[in-house]
Design a protein around this motif. Structure first.
Motif, mmCIF file in Angstrom:
data_model
loop_
_atom_site.group_PDB
_atom_site.id
_atom_site.type_symbol
_atom_site.label_atom_id
_atom_site.label_comp_id
_atom_site.label_asym_id
_atom_site.label_seq_id
_atom_site.Cartn_x
_atom_site.Cartn_y
_atom_site.Cartn_z
ATOM 1 N N UNK A 106 -29.711 59.903 32.401
ATOM 2 C CA UNK A 106 -30.401 61.200 32.405
ATOM 3 C C UNK A 106 -29.946 62.061 33.588
ATOM 4 N N UNK A 107 -29.860 61.462 34.768
ATOM 5 C CA UNK A 107 -29.414 62.190 35.955
ATOM 6 C C UNK A 107 -27.972 62.644 35.788
ATOM 7 N N UNK A 108 -27.125 61.730 35.333
ATOM 8 C CA UNK A 108 -25.719 62.089 35.121
ATOM 9 C C UNK A 108 -25.598 63.184 34.074
ATOM 10 N N UNK A 109 -26.366 63.063 33.023
ATOM 11 C CA UNK A 109 -26.338 64.072 31.955
ATOM 12 C C UNK A 109 -26.737 65.449 32.452
ATOM 13 N N UNK A 110 -27.766 65.496 33.304
ATOM 14 C CA UNK A 110 -28.183 66.790 33.865
ATOM 15 C C UNK A 110 -27.079 67.397 34.723
ATOM 16 N N UNK A 111 -26.432 66.571 35.536
ATOM 17 C CA UNK A 111 -25.358 67.070 36.404
ATOM 18 C C UNK A 111 -24.177 67.569 35.575
ATOM 19 N N UNK A 112 -23.808 66.806 34.564
ATOM 20 C CA UNK A 112 -22.682 67.215 33.720
ATOM 21 C C UNK A 112 -23.005 68.474 32.923
ATOM 22 N N UNK A 113 -24.245 68.590 32.456
ATOM 23 C CA UNK A 113 -24.658 69.806 31.742
ATOM 24 C C UNK A 113 -24.652 71.014 32.675
ATOM 25 N N UNK A 114 -25.113 70.814 33.908
ATOM 26 C CA UNK A 114 -25.110 71.916 34.889
ATOM 27 C C UNK A 114 -23.675 72.363 35.178
ATOM 28 N N UNK A 115 -22.762 71.412 35.292
ATOM 29 C CA UNK A 115 -21.347 71.749 35.528
ATOM 30 C C UNK A 115 -20.811 72.581 34.355
ATOM 31 N N UNK A 116 -21.104 72.124 33.142
ATOM 32 C CA UNK A 116 -20.655 72.829 31.941
ATOM 33 C C UNK A 116 -21.263 74.228 31.871
ATOM 34 N N UNK A 117 -22.545 74.361 32.225
ATOM 35 C CA UNK A 117 -23.198 75.675 32.218
ATOM 36 C C UNK A 117 -22.540 76.627 33.209
ATOM 37 N N UNK B 174 -23.279 62.995 24.621
ATOM 38 C CA UNK B 174 -23.099 64.412 24.301
ATOM 39 C C UNK B 174 -21.717 64.641 23.721
ATOM 40 N N UNK B 175 -21.464 65.883 23.336
ATOM 41 C CA UNK B 175 -20.185 66.204 22.703
ATOM 42 C C UNK B 175 -19.015 66.072 23.679
ATOM 43 N N UNK B 176 -19.248 66.237 24.958
ATOM 44 C CA UNK B 176 -18.176 66.059 25.940
ATOM 45 C C UNK B 176 -17.666 64.629 25.893
ATOM 46 N N UNK C 61 -22.478 67.667 16.383
ATOM 47 C CA UNK C 61 -22.149 67.337 17.764
ATOM 48 C C UNK C 61 -23.305 66.742 18.527
ATOM 49 N N UNK C 62 -24.319 66.302 17.811
ATOM 50 C CA UNK C 62 -25.467 65.682 18.469
ATOM 51 C C UNK C 62 -25.255 64.182 18.518
ATOM 52 N N UNK C 63 -25.705 63.536 19.585
ATOM 53 C CA UNK C 63 -25.582 62.083 19.662
ATOM 54 C C UNK C 63 -26.305 61.395 18.509
#
Length: 167
Positions: A86-97, A125-127, A163-165
């Motif tokens: 969850x933490x990693x996902x939030x960071x990766x989503x923030x980077x993508x945003x 995720x799709x990434x 593209x959803x898990x």
């Protein structure tokens, strides 16, 4: 072909922006980066450029150092994806945003990330889907165990059409 000093400085700026952005995206609620405390000494962009200007380092050294910092951050992200997705996902989503790109597209994923995805048995995720598809299309998959290749194909097949898990 050897790159010019200007090309090396431009590469340093590109890499440092990747590093700076992912570090900022990993900033926790306590106001500290999770990468501190791992014995890492990170010099600011300005400090590194000043050392080049003073002749203390050639531009290639700061490029190499920044690549090492990105690789260390990527390794920690792989650990987080395994231990705290969850933490990693939030960071990766923030980077993508912020950038409009996936972190792994910019940072070149370590082999360990493919291993984490295969062990987890599903995509977050799709990434990760693009990363796994790229891995399957590349030379690394040709050197992988047949069971890993089959598992990767199964994981991608279960990935939702939108593209959803897959659940």
């Amino acid at each position: 072909m050897k790159r010019t000093q200007e090309e090396m400085i431009a590469e340093f700026h590109r890499l440092y922006t990747i590093f700076e952005t992912i570090e900022d995206c990993l900033h926790n609620q306590d106001g500290e980066y999770w990468t501190t405390g791992f014995g890492r000494l990170i010099h600011s962009r300005a400090a590194q450029l000043e050392r080049v200007v003073k002749g203390e380092f050639p531009p290639g050294e700061i490029v190499l150092g920044t690549l090492q910092a990105i690789n260390s951050t990527s390794a920690e992200l792989v650990r987080l994806l395994r231990d705290d997705p969850a933490t990693a996902g939030r960071a990766l989503a923030a980077y993508r945003d912020r950038t409009g790109r996936d972190y792994w597209q910019d940072a070149k994923p370590p082999k360990a990330l493919i291993k984490v995805i295969l062990q987890r048995g599903r995509l977050l995720d799709e990434a990760e889907g693009r990363l796994l598809a790229d891995w399957l299309a590349g030379a690394a998959a040709a050197r992988a165990k047949p069971a890993e290749v089959t598992l990767a194909r199964d994981i991608l097949a279960r990935f939702g059409a939108a593209g959803e898990p897959a659940k």
